[in-house]
Design a protein around this motif. Sequence first.
Motif, PDB file in Angstrom:
ATOM      1  N   ARG A  20       0.936  -1.221  -0.017  1.00 13.10           N
ATOM      2  CA  ARG A  20      -0.075   0.071   0.146  1.00 13.10           C
ATOM      3  C   ARG A  20       0.767   1.221   0.031  1.00 13.10           C
ATOM      4  O   ARG A  20       0.886   2.003   0.945  1.00 13.10           O
ATOM      5  CB  ARG A  20      -0.782   0.134   1.263  1.00 13.10           C
ATOM      6  CG  ARG A  20      -2.056  -1.059   1.432  1.00 13.10           C
ATOM      7  CD  ARG A  20      -2.896  -0.992   2.544  1.00 13.10           C
ATOM      8  NE  ARG A  20      -3.979   0.148   2.135  1.00 13.10           N
ATOM      9  CZ  ARG A  20      -4.353   0.958   2.955  1.00 13.10           C
ATOM     10  NH1 ARG A  20      -4.048   0.872   4.426  1.00 13.10           N
ATOM     11  NH2 ARG A  20      -5.224   1.872   2.699  1.00 13.10           N
ATOM     12  N   PRO A  21       1.750   1.220  -1.080  1.00 14.75           N
ATOM     13  CA  PRO A  21       2.743   2.310  -0.933  1.00 14.75           C
ATOM     14  C   PRO A  21       2.187   4.016  -0.924  1.00 14.75           C
ATOM     15  O   PRO A  21       2.925   4.615  -0.494  1.00 14.75           O
ATOM     16  CB  PRO A  21       3.616   2.191  -2.253  1.00 14.75           C
ATOM     17  CG  PRO A  21       2.441   1.327  -3.134  1.00 14.75           C
ATOM     18  CD  PRO A  21       1.770   0.672  -2.308  1.00 14.75           C
ATOM     19  N   GLU A  22       1.090   4.002  -1.323  1.00 18.34           N
ATOM     20  CA  GLU A  22       0.237   5.462  -1.486  1.00 18.34           C
ATOM     21  C   GLU A  22       0.029   6.059   0.176  1.00 18.34           C
ATOM     22  O   GLU A  22       0.071   7.092   0.236  1.00 18.34           O
ATOM     23  CB  GLU A  22      -1.038   5.369  -2.159  1.00 18.34           C
ATOM     24  CG  GLU A  22      -2.214   4.449  -1.629  1.00 18.34           C
ATOM     25  CD  GLU A  22      -1.834   3.099  -1.923  1.00 18.34           C
ATOM     26  OE1 GLU A  22      -2.941   2.267  -1.482  1.00 18.34           O
ATOM     27  OE2 GLU A  22      -1.033   2.543  -2.253  1.00 18.34           O
ATOM     28  N   VAL A  23       0.102   4.964   1.026  1.00 19.49           N
ATOM     29  CA  VAL A  23      -0.178   5.467   2.283  1.00 19.49           C
ATOM     30  C   VAL A  23       0.989   4.773   3.352  1.00 19.49           C
ATOM     31  O   VAL A  23       0.856   4.814   4.422  1.00 19.49           O
ATOM     32  CB  VAL A  23      -1.482   5.113   3.167  1.00 19.49           C
ATOM     33  CG1 VAL A  23      -2.444   5.846   2.233  1.00 19.49           C
ATOM     34  CG2 VAL A  23      -1.558   3.493   2.815  1.00 19.49           C
ATOM     35  N   ASN A  25       2.328   2.010   3.393  1.00 15.45           N
ATOM     36  CA  ASN A  25       1.907   0.754   3.856  1.00 15.45           C
ATOM     37  C   ASN A  25       1.210   0.686   5.045  1.00 15.45           C
ATOM     38  O   ASN A  25       1.356  -0.467   5.895  1.00 15.45           O
ATOM     39  CB  ASN A  25       3.045  -0.299   3.626  1.00 15.45           C
ATOM     40  CG  ASN A  25       3.642  -0.450   2.448  1.00 15.45           C
ATOM     41  OD1 ASN A  25       3.145  -0.565   1.438  1.00 15.45           O
ATOM     42  ND2 ASN A  25       5.304  -0.066   2.392  1.00 15.45           N
ATOM     43  N   GLY A  56       7.304   0.963  -2.092  1.00 12.22           N
ATOM     44  CA  GLY A  56       7.522   2.427  -2.114  1.00 12.22           C
ATOM     45  C   GLY A  56       8.407   2.840  -1.000  1.00 12.22           C
ATOM     46  O   GLY A  56       9.563   2.441  -0.819  1.00 12.22           O
ATOM     47  N   ASP A  64      -3.400   2.425   9.988  1.00 17.31           N
ATOM     48  CA  ASP A  64      -3.990   3.462   9.128  1.00 17.31           C
ATOM     49  C   ASP A  64      -5.114   4.303   9.910  1.00 17.31           C
ATOM     50  O   ASP A  64      -6.359   3.761  10.260  1.00 17.31           O
ATOM     51  CB  ASP A  64      -5.053   2.454   8.021  1.00 17.31           C
ATOM     52  CG  ASP A  64      -5.443   3.821   6.774  1.00 17.31           C
ATOM     53  OD1 ASP A  64      -5.576   4.618   7.173  1.00 17.31           O
ATOM     54  OD2 ASP A  64      -5.813   2.982   5.624  1.00 17.31           O
TER      55      ASP A  64
END
Length: 260
Positions: A20-23, A25, A56, A64
């Motif tokens: 989940r590189p956009e966050v 991980n 990422g 999260d």
Amino acid sequence: MGDVVLSERAGKTLSITLNRPEVLNAIDVALAEALAVAVEEAADDAVRCVVLRGAGRAFLAGGDITAFYKDLERAGGVADAIITPFHRAIEGLRRLPKPVIAELHGAVAGAGLSLALAADLALAAEDTTFTLAYSAIGASPDGGSTYHLPRVLGLRRTFEVAALSDRFGAKQALEWGLINRVVPAERLQAETAALAERLSNGPTAAYGRLKALLAASIGDVLPDQLERERRAFVEGAAGEDFREGVSAFVEKRRPQFHGR
């Protein structure tokens, strides 16, 4: 399992990549559940070493938080849905009778530090940053960090790390014994791969007995631990790798272990 966790086998090594590189991980329910499944699949006898890494810019930057913010009235239920499979993954890693390497870079925060501690060995890029982070959102730690950290740092240092949630770098983590090696960022994957290759060609069954002995030693008194060691050695002496190791030693050649 979807694509939030990627499993890729290269020879005898299985790489589990948090994806989940956009966050950075950050762990949510889907990632926690996928990670637990990936760890269970790592029990395959053909796998002789496991590498944990993050896609990422980070290894794993904690939970999260937006998942809690979206439903603050049910935050406890959301937490339970994440923690339950995450803990299944942590326990599975510790029970795997084979070496697990954490390849760390970027942010290693909260659940990321807990996950790194569940590995047997950890390599970190020079610019890696660590923090336990839970107290920063008014939470207590999970992922086994309150089990592993006191055994490495002692109670006072663990309380400091957990209560203050200060950031510290790879050099400090190495000095404290939280990681095994610090390497230049551009060398991290190559160094990890070399170590994984070495371990995947080693006496896997002996590594499994070693992990079990070390885990038992935490609560054992010496006579019980001595008996565990005796049983483990005798069991291993009946194995193929032991016969190969002894023969190679006497014959002055490199052993060719097959993990049995």
